[in-house]
Enzyme design. Structure first.
Site, mmCIF file in Angstrom:
data_model
loop_
_atom_site.group_PDB
_atom_site.id
_atom_site.type_symbol
_atom_site.label_atom_id
_atom_site.label_comp_id
_atom_site.label_asym_id
_atom_site.label_seq_id
_atom_site.Cartn_x
_atom_site.Cartn_y
_atom_site.Cartn_z
ATOM 1 N N ARG A 12 0.860 -1.483 -0.306
ATOM 2 C CA ARG A 12 -0.391 0.178 -0.062
ATOM 3 C C ARG A 12 0.879 1.280 0.186
ATOM 4 O O ARG A 12 2.313 1.827 0.266
ATOM 5 C CB ARG A 12 -1.275 -0.076 1.279
ATOM 6 N N GLY A 13 0.261 2.069 -0.491
ATOM 7 C CA GLY A 13 1.018 3.537 -0.428
ATOM 8 C C GLY A 13 2.287 3.671 -0.942
ATOM 9 O O GLY A 13 2.591 3.172 -2.120
ATOM 10 N N ILE A 14 2.910 4.278 -0.278
ATOM 11 C CA ILE A 14 4.437 4.837 -0.925
ATOM 12 C C ILE A 14 4.978 2.921 -1.469
ATOM 13 O O ILE A 14 6.175 3.487 -2.740
ATOM 14 C CB ILE A 14 5.775 5.649 -0.259
ATOM 15 N N ALA A 83 8.131 0.386 6.358
ATOM 16 C CA ALA A 83 6.132 -0.029 6.710
ATOM 17 C C ALA A 83 6.972 0.837 8.329
ATOM 18 O O ALA A 83 7.608 0.896 8.975
ATOM 19 C CB ALA A 83 6.729 -1.627 7.190
ATOM 20 N N GLY A 84 5.165 1.629 7.893
ATOM 21 C CA GLY A 84 5.325 2.457 9.417
ATOM 22 C C GLY A 84 3.891 2.931 9.918
ATOM 23 O O GLY A 84 2.972 2.950 8.873
ATOM 24 N N THR A 86 1.574 6.358 12.111
ATOM 25 C CA THR A 86 1.313 7.068 12.903
ATOM 26 C C THR A 86 0.387 6.535 14.194
ATOM 27 O O THR A 86 -0.579 5.684 13.618
ATOM 28 C CB THR A 86 1.023 8.612 12.244
ATOM 29 N N GLN A 141 7.648 17.619 14.247
ATOM 30 C CA GLN A 141 5.771 17.894 13.738
ATOM 31 C C GLN A 141 4.904 17.466 15.206
ATOM 32 O O GLN A 141 5.522 16.876 15.612
ATOM 33 C CB GLN A 141 5.758 16.742 12.581
ATOM 34 N N TYR A 147 6.437 10.089 16.192
ATOM 35 C CA TYR A 147 6.766 9.295 14.916
ATOM 36 C C TYR A 147 8.192 10.292 14.462
ATOM 37 O O TYR A 147 9.321 9.310 14.383
ATOM 38 C CB TYR A 147 5.566 9.787 14.003
ATOM 39 N N ILE A 180 3.192 13.187 1.106
ATOM 40 C CA ILE A 180 3.003 11.888 -1.047
ATOM 41 C C ILE A 180 1.736 12.190 0.041
ATOM 42 O O ILE A 180 1.157 12.012 0.990
ATOM 43 C CB ILE A 180 4.019 11.272 -0.213
#
Ligand code: CAA
Length: 240
Positions: A12-14, A83-84, A86, A141, A147, A180
């Site tokens: 999925r995603g990036i 893999a990450g 939030t 952030q 994160y 992204i």
């Protein structure tokens, strides 16, 4: 024979864009996922890339999964620790659980992914370790103490591995994507997301494929002298 690439969070995603770009570049690709069976099945159906389910936060599961990948495809030459998760909250509201979940996945998960592969890469005198960090590991952030800490920690892992692997033909590099257009960023409340996009000089979110192209470059045999580096791909939002 094709080189073998393993992409964690690669369905999925990036991660999905990375898996696809590596396949297009001629690699035999294995993509891992943690929980979303439906998305993984759809990804395999669409791309022909085999997926493997394990939790990167668990060392034993990672080692067993990697052994299965190597038995199916051969020794892994390129590993993309992507893999990450939030668990955003202002610090005064952040719970120990939110801290630990993110640390276990985004930081320990990189250890668990690379460590089982390291001896083989040293033996074969070739390896490419690519860790997907984040702009928020570089600048911090709001609501991301957990994160940002892990993503900054990922840069420390890469810089240390680079020094250890250099003479064994292994490089370790990081990519710091900015914002992204993935589910992760779309989960940010719209008002907050709009205010973030307003801070990006490019005036837009990045595309997953823009990160995937950086990975293909770092994975190639030609980039052997690039080691311990961080590529920022953030539309000029932040400079180190
Ligand atoms: N900067 C400054 N202030 C911010 C802010 C920011 N980026 N984000 C939220 N705030 C403010 C809000 O405006 C609000 O202020 P007021 O109380 O004055 O209205 C306050 O912080 C939020 O207080 P709440 O008690 O309502 O917060 P909450 O417990 O509901 O949490 C939140 C809301 C989780 C912080 C939510 O705003 C959020 O998700 N923010 C975005 C965080 C973020 O940018 N995450 C990045 C995700 S993408 C990613 O991580 C990928 C990558 O690598 C780039």
């Amino acid at each position: 024979m094709s080189r073998v690439a393993l992409v964690t969070g690669g369905s999925r995603g990036i991660g999905a864009a990375i898996s696809q770009a590596l396949k297009d570049a001629g690699y035999a690709v294995a993509a891992t996922y943690a929980g979303n069976d439906e998305a993984a099945a759809a990804f395999t159906e669409k791309t022909g890339i085999k997926t493997y389910k394990w939790n990167v936060a668990d060392y034993a599961e990672s080692a067993a999964g990697i052994a299965q990948v190597e038995s199916d495809l051969g020794p892994v030459d390129v590993v993309v620790a992507n893999a990450g998760i939030t668990r955003d909250a202002p610090f005064h509201k952040m719970t120990p659980e939110q801290w630990h979940e993110v640390v276990d996945t985004n930081l320990t998960g990189v250890f668990n992914t690379v460590h089982p592969l390291w001896p083989g890469m040293r033996e074969r005198k070739f390896g490419r370790v690519i860790v997907i960090s984040s702009i928020n590991g570089q600048k911090g952030q709001f609501a991301q103490v957990n994160y940002a800490a892990t993503k900054a920690g990922d840069l420390g892992i890469v810089k240390s591995l680079a020094q250890e692997g250099a003479r064994a033909g292994i490089t370790a590099n990081a990519i710091c994507p900015g914002y992204i257009g993935t589910d992760m960023v779309m989960a940010v409340p719209e008002k907050v997301r709009d205010s973030i996009i307003a801070q990006i000089p490019a005036g837009r979110l990045g595309e997953p494929e823009e990160i995937a192209r950086c990975v293909v470059f770092l994975a190639s045999d030609d980039s052997g002298f690039i080691n311990g580096s961080t590529i920022s791909a953030n539309g000029a939002q932040f400079f180190v």
